[in-house]
Design an enzyme around this catalytic site. Sequence first.
Site, mmCIF file in Angstrom:
data_model
loop_
_atom_site.group_PDB
_atom_site.id
_atom_site.type_symbol
_atom_site.label_atom_id
_atom_site.label_comp_id
_atom_site.label_asym_id
_atom_site.label_seq_id
_atom_site.Cartn_x
_atom_site.Cartn_y
_atom_site.Cartn_z
ATOM 1 N N THR A 1 1.246 0.112 6.544
ATOM 2 C CA THR A 1 1.145 -0.805 5.412
ATOM 3 C C THR A 1 1.422 -2.204 5.941
ATOM 4 O O THR A 1 2.090 -2.354 6.960
ATOM 5 C CB THR A 1 2.146 -0.428 4.304
ATOM 6 O OG1 THR A 1 2.128 -1.437 3.294
ATOM 7 C CG2 THR A 1 3.563 -0.306 4.821
ATOM 8 N N GLY A 2 0.886 -3.207 5.277
ATOM 9 C CA GLY A 2 1.152 -4.568 5.727
ATOM 10 C C GLY A 2 -0.101 -5.426 5.718
ATOM 11 O O GLY A 2 -1.037 -5.177 4.964
ATOM 12 N N ASP A 3 -0.087 -6.433 6.576
ATOM 13 C CA ASP A 3 -1.176 -7.410 6.634
ATOM 14 C C ASP A 3 -2.398 -6.778 7.303
ATOM 15 O O ASP A 3 -2.598 -6.855 8.514
ATOM 16 C CB ASP A 3 -0.668 -8.619 7.428
ATOM 17 C CG ASP A 3 -1.721 -9.702 7.560
ATOM 18 O OD1 ASP A 3 -2.860 -9.499 7.103
ATOM 19 O OD2 ASP A 3 -1.391 -10.750 8.134
ATOM 20 N N THR B 1 0.807 -1.220 0.000
ATOM 21 C CA THR B 1 0.000 0.000 0.000
ATOM 22 C C THR B 1 0.839 1.269 0.000
ATOM 23 O O THR B 1 1.861 1.329 0.675
ATOM 24 C CB THR B 1 -0.827 0.022 1.310
ATOM 25 O OG1 THR B 1 -1.679 -1.086 1.297
ATOM 26 C CG2 THR B 1 -1.601 1.310 1.470
ATOM 27 N N ASP C 1 -7.060 -2.624 5.839
ATOM 28 C CA ASP C 1 -6.916 -1.580 6.859
ATOM 29 C C ASP C 1 -6.808 -0.178 6.272
ATOM 30 O O ASP C 1 -7.048 0.813 6.958
ATOM 31 C CB ASP C 1 -5.663 -1.850 7.691
ATOM 32 C CG ASP C 1 -4.404 -1.930 6.812
ATOM 33 O OD1 ASP C 1 -4.500 -2.434 5.666
ATOM 34 O OD2 ASP C 1 -3.342 -1.477 7.260
ATOM 35 N N ARG D 1 -13.560 -8.541 0.614
ATOM 36 C CA ARG D 1 -12.618 -8.215 1.682
ATOM 37 C C ARG D 1 -12.147 -6.758 1.576
ATOM 38 O O ARG D 1 -11.785 -6.283 0.504
ATOM 39 C CB ARG D 1 -11.416 -9.155 1.597
ATOM 40 C CG ARG D 1 -10.346 -8.931 2.667
ATOM 41 C CD ARG D 1 -9.198 -8.101 2.157
ATOM 42 N NE ARG D 1 -8.079 -8.071 3.101
ATOM 43 C CZ ARG D 1 -7.082 -7.192 3.031
ATOM 44 N NH1 ARG D 1 -7.060 -6.304 2.073
ATOM 45 N NH2 ARG D 1 -6.110 -7.217 3.914
ATOM 46 N N VAL D 2 -12.157 -6.064 2.700
ATOM 47 C CA VAL D 2 -11.619 -4.708 2.774
ATOM 48 C C VAL D 2 -10.456 -4.743 3.748
ATOM 49 O O VAL D 2 -10.533 -5.399 4.787
ATOM 50 C CB VAL D 2 -12.702 -3.721 3.267
ATOM 51 C CG1 VAL D 2 -12.105 -2.366 3.587
ATOM 52 C CG2 VAL D 2 -13.801 -3.578 2.212
#
Length: 330
Positions: A231-233, A180, A211, A208-209
């Site tokens: 950013t990330g999981d 992201t 973060d 799916r949305v």
Amino acid sequence: MVINTWNYTVANVEAWRILMQSPGGLGQTRNAVVEGINECEKQQCRLTVGYGGSPDERGETTLDAMVFDGKTMDVGAVAGLRTINDAIKAARLVLEHTHHTLLVGDSASDFAVSMGLKSESLVTPESKKMWEQWTAENCQPNFWRNVYPDPKISCGPYKPKLTEEILRHDNEIDHKSHDTIGMIAIDVESNIHAGTSTNGIIHKISGRVGDSPIPGSGAYADNEVGAAVATGDGDVMMRFLPSFMAVEAMRAGKPPAEAAEVGLRRILKHYKNFEGAVIAVDRLGTYGVACYGMKEFPFVVGSPANMDQPTRHEQVRCIPPQEEVNVVKL
Ligand code: SD4
């Protein structure tokens, strides 16, 4: 100054150009964040921002984005856009022309079109190929658990299976292709905007949305303190609001580098195998970055420190991998 995640130089250069259209970037932080991020959407930054990347399990690319105004605490966000590539502009329209915070799905796309944005397919021959390859490999990996047929060897459709509990972190998901853009811009009067845009995680379950469009998770800003972006999981990160935690840690007096770590350390108490990074900047432009699950994390900074070359690349070493804590059973 303007700072953003990963090595997305094009976004930083564009944001800086816009900031410099007025002395000290005054009043330009919203334009800088929106136009900078939009540059990444147009150029498909590493195929993880904008159209044609991260196809979901139906082969569609969907976009999430947010703009956060640290002066008014006004937020505009969109999620699950299937037909609008200028997701960050759609988020801005929500911020500026509605009393809402977050619009989702096809209704959000309809809103964006009614406000003048272009409707177009986000699927490209390249993203179609990625999806076809995934289906040819029995839809591996995927994000299902506790269903039949066994999601570790077969495609869906799946049905709930109630007999066995597969824990989330038993699942080996490849997180390599989700990067992201999160950006923060600050002018001479400490007016701050933060923003995000992403096409999420490849092979996600449709609907799916992540973060990125969630205030406090993907981004948070408060002119009195500073801002943070993450950013990330996203499935894990949104449970802990790491951007909000970073800003609150700065409010409580922690320097940005430590503040950036606070949310990640909290996540680590519960999940040892996630990947994420947080950038925190205080209202005077001092920044700190923390990451986990990677060796290093790159980011781009544009600041007046060197006017000849305001954009520079930096990276930080991440928190070393933590072992699972053994639970002693009495
Ligand atoms: C998401 N946080 O949708 C995004 C993906 C990402 O680096 O940031 N990847 O979960």
